[in-house]
Design an enzyme around this catalytic site. Structure first.
Site, PDB file in Angstrom:
ATOM      1  N   SER A 175      -3.274  -7.826   2.936  1.00 11.54           N
ATOM      2  CA  SER A 175      -3.631  -7.608   4.343  1.00 11.54           C
ATOM      3  C   SER A 175      -4.167  -8.898   4.951  1.00 11.54           C
ATOM      4  O   SER A 175      -3.927  -9.196   6.121  1.00 11.54           O
ATOM      5  CB  SER A 175      -4.690  -6.508   4.449  1.00 11.54           C
ATOM      6  OG  SER A 175      -4.174  -5.291   3.987  1.00 11.54           O
ATOM      7  N   ARG A 207      -2.013  -6.673  -8.470  1.00 10.69           N
ATOM      8  CA  ARG A 207      -0.891  -7.577  -8.190  1.00 10.69           C
ATOM      9  C   ARG A 207      -0.819  -8.711  -9.185  1.00 10.69           C
ATOM     10  O   ARG A 207       0.245  -9.171  -9.549  1.00 10.69           O
ATOM     11  CB  ARG A 207      -1.025  -8.162  -6.769  1.00 10.69           C
ATOM     12  CG  ARG A 207      -0.838  -7.135  -5.670  1.00 10.69           C
ATOM     13  CD  ARG A 207      -1.343  -7.636  -4.349  1.00 10.69           C
ATOM     14  NE  ARG A 207      -2.780  -7.914  -4.433  1.00 10.69           N
ATOM     15  CZ  ARG A 207      -3.548  -8.213  -3.408  1.00 10.69           C
ATOM     16  NH1 ARG A 207      -3.021  -8.306  -2.212  1.00 10.69           N
ATOM     17  NH2 ARG A 207      -4.840  -8.438  -3.572  1.00 10.69           N
ATOM     18  N   LYS A 225     -16.859  -7.142   7.585  1.00  8.12           N
ATOM     19  CA  LYS A 225     -15.773  -7.960   8.136  1.00  8.12           C
ATOM     20  C   LYS A 225     -15.435  -7.521   9.558  1.00  8.12           C
ATOM     21  O   LYS A 225     -15.609  -6.368   9.921  1.00  8.12           O
ATOM     22  CB  LYS A 225     -14.504  -7.805   7.291  1.00  8.12           C
ATOM     23  CG  LYS A 225     -14.658  -8.087   5.833  1.00  8.12           C
ATOM     24  CD  LYS A 225     -13.359  -7.723   5.099  1.00  8.12           C
ATOM     25  CE  LYS A 225     -13.617  -7.190   3.706  1.00  8.12           C
ATOM     26  NZ  LYS A 225     -12.470  -6.478   3.150  1.00  8.12           N
ATOM     27  N   HIS A 281       0.841  -1.209   0.000  1.00 11.81           N
ATOM     28  CA  HIS A 281       0.000   0.000   0.000  1.00 11.81           C
ATOM     29  C   HIS A 281       0.876   1.259   0.000  1.00 11.81           C
ATOM     30  O   HIS A 281       0.604   2.211  -0.728  1.00 11.81           O
ATOM     31  CB  HIS A 281      -0.898   0.033   1.244  1.00 11.81           C
ATOM     32  CG  HIS A 281      -1.955  -1.035   1.278  1.00 11.81           C
ATOM     33  ND1 HIS A 281      -2.191  -1.818   2.383  1.00 11.81           N
ATOM     34  CD2 HIS A 281      -2.841  -1.444   0.337  1.00 11.81           C
ATOM     35  CE1 HIS A 281      -3.190  -2.661   2.123  1.00 11.81           C
ATOM     36  NE2 HIS A 281      -3.595  -2.461   0.884  1.00 11.81           N
TER      37      HIS A 281
HETATM   38  O1  PNS Z   1      -8.928  -2.858  -0.009  1.00  7.38           O
HETATM   39  P1  PNS Z   1     -10.196  -3.386  -0.610  1.00  7.38           P
HETATM   40  O2  PNS Z   1     -11.038  -4.066   0.449  1.00  7.38           O
HETATM   41  O3  PNS Z   1      -9.939  -4.266  -1.798  1.00  7.38           O
HETATM   42  O4  PNS Z   1     -11.040  -2.099  -1.140  1.00  7.38           O
HETATM   43  C1  PNS Z   1     -12.306  -2.239  -1.727  1.00  7.38           C
HETATM   44  C2  PNS Z   1     -12.987  -0.872  -1.947  1.00  7.38           C
HETATM   45  C3  PNS Z   1     -12.984  -0.061  -0.670  1.00  7.38           C
HETATM   46  C4  PNS Z   1     -12.227  -0.092  -3.012  1.00  7.38           C
HETATM   47  C5  PNS Z   1     -14.438  -1.143  -2.441  1.00  7.38           C
HETATM   48  O5  PNS Z   1     -15.043  -2.077  -1.619  1.00  7.38           O
HETATM   49  C6  PNS Z   1     -15.296   0.119  -2.495  1.00  7.38           C
HETATM   50  O6  PNS Z   1     -15.068   1.005  -3.287  1.00  7.38           O
HETATM   51  N1  PNS Z   1     -16.300   0.202  -1.591  1.00  7.38           N
HETATM   52  C7  PNS Z   1     -17.169   1.353  -1.472  1.00  7.38           C
HETATM   53  C8  PNS Z   1     -18.602   1.047  -1.887  1.00  7.38           C
HETATM   54  C9  PNS Z   1     -18.759   1.190  -3.382  1.00  7.38           C
HETATM   55  O7  PNS Z   1     -18.603   2.249  -3.957  1.00  7.38           O
HETATM   56  N2  PNS Z   1     -19.099   0.064  -4.009  1.00  7.38           N
HETATM   57  C10 PNS Z   1     -19.309  -0.021  -5.432  1.00  7.38           C
HETATM   58  C11 PNS Z   1     -18.036  -0.448  -6.140  1.00  7.38           C
HETATM   59  S1  PNS Z   1     -18.378  -0.827  -7.810  1.00  7.38           S
END
Ligand code: PNS
Length: 164
Positions: A134, A96, A47, A23
């Protein structure tokens, strides 16, 4: 729409539970591509988190303070709404492996449908960090392993005090 003074603002969203060296590498690289970068920690995931959102913000803030144009905030609701509020025109995500790409491509398409003014920018993970996640860091910790080599110093310090 670009904001008034044509500064490019990007959002780097994620769970960051905990933040890893991968990150931090992304933050360093994205901070060079945009005028300002907002690292955005997702609130209220279903979670069970290892660190509270506030703790994650503090750790990211400490780890990223070397970069003058990086802010750390939290967000709830839709990412594109947060991007709009912040007048951000880009969402940065790290890739990744091909397996990441499948999920990320879907999110990028959906986010673009929801708000065409926000582009998603993918950065390939630096090879050295391409195996980090993570989830695996949490597993190593839970099984008694040391993750010092995988996480920024402020994260490792907090992990130590959490484990004591
Ligand atoms: O680190 P992560 O858990 O892979 O991040 C995921 C994240 C936070 C980028 C994604 O879950 C997100 O954008 N959540 C916010 C809700 C949202 O906008 N959802 C629609 C995505 S298409």
């Amino acid at each position: 729409m670009p904001n008034g003074d044509h500064q490019t603002i990007a959002i780097y969203p994620g769970s960051f539970d905990p933040p890893t060296n991968g990150h931090l590498d992304l933050i360093a690289r994205a901070s060079r591509l945009f005028d300002s970068l907002i690292v955005a920690v997702l609130q209220n995931t279903s979670k069970q988190p290892l660190f509270a959102v506030e703790e994650r913000i503090n750790m990211l803030h400490e780890a990223a303070q070397a970069y003058g144009n990086v802010a750390v905030e939290s967000f709830g609701g839709l990412l594109v709404d947060f991007a709009q509020n912040k007048q951000a025109t880009a969402i940065v995500r790290g890739i990744r492996a091909v397996s990441d790409y499948e999920v990320e491509l879907q999110m990028a398409h959906l986010n673009r449908q929801l708000r065409p003014a926000t582009e998603t920018v993918f950065l390939p993970a630096t090879a050295e960090f391409a195996f980090l996640s993570s989830r695996m860091i949490k597993e190593i910790i839970q099984l008694g392993g040391d993750v010092k080599q995988f996480v920024p110093e402020p994260v490792w310090r907090r992990l130590q005090s959490k484990l004591q």
